[in-house]
Design an enzyme around this catalytic site. Sequence first.
Site, PDB file in Angstrom:
ATOM      1  N   GLN A   1      10.280  34.727 -10.383  1.00 52.96           N
ATOM      2  CA  GLN A   1      11.103  33.617  -9.897  1.00 52.96           C
ATOM      3  C   GLN A   1      10.433  32.885  -8.719  1.00 52.96           C
ATOM      4  OE1 GLN A   1      14.929  34.403  -7.962  1.00 52.96           O
ATOM      5  NE2 GLN A   1      15.883  33.376  -9.682  1.00 52.96           N
TER       6      GLN A   1
ATOM      7  N   ARG B   1      -1.601  33.524 -16.915  1.00 51.62           N
ATOM      8  CA  ARG B   1      -2.074  34.688 -16.123  1.00 51.62           C
ATOM      9  C   ARG B   1      -0.996  35.769 -16.060  1.00 51.62           C
ATOM     10  NH1 ARG B   1      -5.849  36.842 -12.868  1.00 51.62           N
ATOM     11  NH2 ARG B   1      -5.128  37.897 -10.956  1.00 51.62           N
TER      12      ARG B   1
ATOM     13  N   GLU C   1       0.839  -1.206   0.000  1.00 55.44           N
ATOM     14  CA  GLU C   1       0.000   0.000   0.000  1.00 55.44           C
ATOM     15  C   GLU C   1       0.875   1.257   0.000  1.00 55.44           C
ATOM     16  OE1 GLU C   1      -4.064   0.908   2.078  1.00 55.44           O
ATOM     17  OE2 GLU C   1      -2.480   1.592   3.424  1.00 55.44           O
TER      18      GLU C   1
END
Length: 376
Positions: free
Chosen positions: A274, A263, A237
């Site tokens: 940055q 955007r 798992e």
Amino acid sequence: LDFSLTAEQLALKKRVLAFAANRIASLDDYRLRMKACGEEGLLGLPVPPEYGGSGLSTQSCVVAMEAFGYGCPDQGLAFSVNAQLFTCALPIATYGSEEQRQRWLPGLLDGSLVGGHCVTEPNAGSDFLAMTTRAEPQGDTWVLSGHKSYVTNGPVADVLLVFAATGEGEGLKKELSAFAVDTQLSGVRVGPALRTMGLRSCPISEVQFDHVVLPNDALIGKRGLGGAIFQHEMDRERVCLFAAHLGGMHRLLDKTIEHSKQRMQFGKTLGQFQAVAHRVADDYVNLEAGRLLLLQAAWALDQGQRATLPAAVAKLFVSESYVKSTLHNILNHGGAGYRESEGIEVGLRDSVGSLIYSGTSDIQRNIIARWLGFKA
Ligand SMILES: Cc1cc2nc3c(=O)[nH]c(=O)nc-3n(C[C@H](O)[C@H](O)[C@H](O)COP(=O)(O)OP(=O)(O)OC[C@H]3O[C@@H](n4cnc5c(N)ncnc54)[C@H](O)[C@@H]3O)c2cc1C
């Protein structure tokens, strides 16, 4: 070292991606989605073909689960699928008798049955050996009593792999055994679905066992094998479920990259700042490193090696990277990242549980420290 995927793994990745993005997206009911996962073979990936599975290596399971997590925005479903496969079906396939396999595996693999496992209790979480659930032999039967918590798939489960004390020892000397419990049996009381922070499509509940009379053949493997079965489950798992989470992390990162290229603020795209680009770069490094850790742990399992250490390292790294990355995604989207309608904030809510289940981050660090020779 060859880091390339085989032709079969590339085809598997493509098929699972398409399935998750198209078929799953078209269904809005939990049972129908589980059934579709069964039809696609996802519920039996590593199970041997003689029991209806695909007999895939753990590495191929990692490839498939990463693709599933990428294609399927519903991480709750990915969580349910992994719980059913790695904590119920695979242990039955690996340790069960021929009768137990014939009884449970066809339904667990085709998705007509739902399964999960019960270890945690109200007073035994990280310290699961403190469990007080007991199974007592009585003639040809076992009588099971106890209270289990946070049972993934619990509210809809048909069969639960229940871990119980069957001997007198305490701590590491405690004798644990695992039982495949039919939830229709008298005395099995399943609580209502818990309201949780994330993974909301995955039903989770408390389950109580009140003098449940189990047939002798409910015992998986043999008496006292519970600890080994639990470790088998956890190692797998911690690798395969967290591959699905890595896929989810990748999908959200791609969304962020797209957004950061489009955007504009201050006359520049967000990615030209940055601060934003470095957050994305850090998340990309973690994504790549996480995948290598998962594949390395999967490789160790496929070689038949003890993989508790690499599985703990991979689980710890992927879960902590997942939470960091989903928080970065929100920051990189600004206010839109905080709005439910944009599908970004759910990533963070879904990711936080990964620091807790399959053993918390603290417990993974304890495991790693123990393997490095530190005594708790
Ligand atoms: C979404 C979800 C699904 C789950 N599904 C299942 C399931 O299907 N079946 C199941 O059996 N359980 C399941 N669990 C339970 C899960 O395994 C436990 O929550 C987990 O093991 C932690 O136990 P606890 O909640 O009792 O916390 P506790 O053990 O009380 O821990 C609380 C805090 O103490 C810290 N801590 C405890 N002991 C130590 C230690 N020795 N060293 C350092 N720090 C320590 C922990 O790291 C944690 O920060 C699930 C949990 C979640 C959140």
